[in-house]
Design a protein around this motif. Sequence first.
Motif, PDB file in Angstrom:
ATOM      1  N   GLY A  49      33.122  48.387  28.735  1.00 33.68           N
ATOM      2  CA  GLY A  49      33.062  46.963  29.016  1.00 33.68           C
ATOM      3  C   GLY A  49      31.749  46.347  28.574  1.00 33.68           C
ATOM      4  N   GLU A  50      31.552  45.072  28.918  1.00 38.81           N
ATOM      5  CA  GLU A  50      30.322  44.366  28.573  1.00 38.81           C
ATOM      6  C   GLU A  50      29.354  44.405  29.743  1.00 38.81           C
ATOM      7  OE1 GLU A  50      30.714  40.463  26.977  1.00 38.81           O
ATOM      8  OE2 GLU A  50      32.332  41.011  25.604  1.00 38.81           O
ATOM      9  N   TRP A  51      28.111  44.734  29.433  1.00 42.39           N
ATOM     10  CA  TRP A  51      27.083  44.814  30.472  1.00 42.39           C
ATOM     11  C   TRP A  51      25.904  43.921  30.112  1.00 42.39           C
ATOM     12  CZ3 TRP A  51      26.783  50.883  30.057  1.00 42.39           C
ATOM     13  CH2 TRP A  51      27.979  51.436  30.560  1.00 42.39           C
ATOM     14  N   LEU A  52      25.241  43.431  31.132  1.00 45.31           N
ATOM     15  CA  LEU A  52      23.941  42.805  30.963  1.00 45.31           C
ATOM     16  C   LEU A  52      22.915  43.930  31.031  1.00 45.31           C
ATOM     17  CD1 LEU A  52      22.772  39.929  30.654  1.00 45.31           C
ATOM     18  CD2 LEU A  52      22.309  39.965  33.108  1.00 45.31           C
ATOM     19  N   ALA A  53      22.021  43.999  30.062  1.00 40.33           N
ATOM     20  CA  ALA A  53      21.118  45.154  29.984  1.00 40.33           C
ATOM     21  C   ALA A  53      19.671  44.723  29.800  1.00 40.33           C
ATOM     22  CB  ALA A  53      21.535  46.063  28.823  1.00 40.33           C
ATOM     23  N   SER A  54      18.780  45.600  30.241  1.00 36.57           N
ATOM     24  CA  SER A  54      17.341  45.420  30.053  1.00 36.57           C
ATOM     25  C   SER A  54      16.788  46.681  29.391  1.00 36.57           C
ATOM     26  CB  SER A  54      16.643  45.165  31.387  1.00 36.57           C
ATOM     27  OG  SER A  54      16.903  46.230  32.286  1.00 36.57           O
ATOM     28  N   LEU A  55      15.538  46.636  28.996  1.00 35.23           N
ATOM     29  CA  LEU A  55      14.913  47.774  28.322  1.00 35.23           C
ATOM     30  C   LEU A  55      14.313  48.745  29.328  1.00 35.23           C
ATOM     31  CD1 LEU A  55      13.013  45.886  25.465  1.00 35.23           C
ATOM     32  CD2 LEU A  55      15.268  46.953  25.353  1.00 35.23           C
ATOM     33  N   SER A  56      14.363  50.025  29.008  1.00 37.63           N
ATOM     34  CA  SER A  56      13.724  51.025  29.866  1.00 37.63           C
ATOM     35  C   SER A  56      12.209  50.881  29.763  1.00 37.63           C
ATOM     36  CB  SER A  56      14.138  52.431  29.430  1.00 37.63           C
ATOM     37  OG  SER A  56      13.585  52.753  28.163  1.00 37.63           O
ATOM     38  N   GLY A  57      11.520  51.395  30.760  1.00 33.47           N
ATOM     39  CA  GLY A  57      10.056  51.298  30.759  1.00 33.47           C
ATOM     40  C   GLY A  57       9.431  52.014  29.582  1.00 33.47           C
ATOM     41  N   SER A  58       9.942  53.200  29.243  1.00 33.92           N
ATOM     42  CA  SER A  58       9.381  53.949  28.118  1.00 33.92           C
ATOM     43  C   SER A  58       9.638  53.233  26.802  1.00 33.92           C
ATOM     44  CB  SER A  58       9.988  55.358  28.072  1.00 33.92           C
ATOM     45  OG  SER A  58      11.403  55.301  27.916  1.00 33.92           O
ATOM     46  N   PHE A  59      10.785  52.549  26.702  1.00 31.31           N
ATOM     47  CA  PHE A  59      11.095  51.777  25.491  1.00 31.31           C
ATOM     48  C   PHE A  59      10.045  50.689  25.294  1.00 31.31           C
ATOM     49  CE2 PHE A  59      12.876  49.105  22.437  1.00 31.31           C
ATOM     50  CZ  PHE A  59      14.089  49.574  21.953  1.00 31.31           C
ATOM     51  N   LYS A  60       9.805  49.915  26.339  1.00 31.59           N
ATOM     52  CA  LYS A  60       8.834  48.819  26.237  1.00 31.59           C
ATOM     53  C   LYS A  60       7.428  49.331  25.982  1.00 31.59           C
ATOM     54  CE  LYS A  60      10.262  46.992  30.168  1.00 31.59           C
ATOM     55  NZ  LYS A  60      10.408  46.075  31.337  1.00 31.59           N
TER      56      LYS A  60
END
Length: 360
Positions: A49-60
């Motif tokens: 399905g479709e999700w609202l997502a944010s970036l992981s801490g390690s990604f940022k």
Amino acid sequence: MKIVENYGWNDSWNTKWTDQSDNTKLQASIAGRILLEHKHMYRVVTDEGEWLASLSGSFKHTALDRRDFPAVGDWVAIEKMPGEEKGIIRSILPRTSLFSRKVAGQTTVEQIVAVNVDIVFLIMSLNLDFNVRRLERYIIAAWDSGANPVIVLTKKDLCDDPQVFVDQANDVAFGVPIHVVSSVTGEGVAELQELLKDGKTAALLGSSGVGKSSLTNALCGEDVMVVQNIREDDDKGRHTTTHRELFRMPGGGLLIDTPGMREFQMWDNSESLNTGFKDVEQFANSCRFTDCQHTNQPGCAVQEALENGSLTRERYASYEKLKRELAYVERKADAAAQKAERGKWKQITKDMRKRPGKKK
């Protein structure tokens, strides 16, 4: 069929996913494609399905500049948050194409316009908006992105003699296909839809008021975008689209609509300058001396072409202007990168001094 296959997932992307699947941090992740970018948030479509997502801490923490962050069209590794219809983005799969420009104004920062597109529709309308010099910039950036450029001239229903504009576009296109369309009558729309079969992705790029939103609606077969009228006094448009968004078309193709660009400043497109100006390069390669400055040197084929009309002075002036602009952006970008690198190591040094057991 999996949901992601409706959004361009194929064997090539499956291979990219397999290449990074041994990363233990990604074992709980699934593949998703970014449909819409909000401020620090993303809407991602996945097989669940479709999700609202944010970036992981390690990604940022590891991302340094704009192209290190996700953009609309990216395929990402995303992990669902327990008990919620939300996700955490862990990584970006390697991109197949990236179209960017320098942000408007004095700041030397890259702005990502579209990624992972197969075709870039370069949109201009058959009215006062039509600008050959701007079209030259679009073509160069499109070639540099890794996608195939296609010139689309809109609003045929409002133009008495479209061929005049087609001829001007042909003078700078050099093999780039040109389509004349009308979103009102539907003329030419089917030909564009045909280009996007088999799950191909295209991006619509152009200034405000050229009819991108109307064309998006025509290609999708429904009103997915709000449309506003242009100002009658100068044919300038209002900003209908305020964000980038990926749409799925009835025939299986995918379309990224983008906000209108009042100005288009180049970003690191020097390698494609020669492709966009093949005529100038051919004359330059015919000069007697390889280091010819194309001013007063003997045997200068460029000056000869300017004198006999084989090369217009407007076209050559545009070429020289773009060369200077790209050289300036490169110098500024290098300086900014060096400053960022110094700041990174300065912060690392500070963090090391704060470690427990460190003598003060």
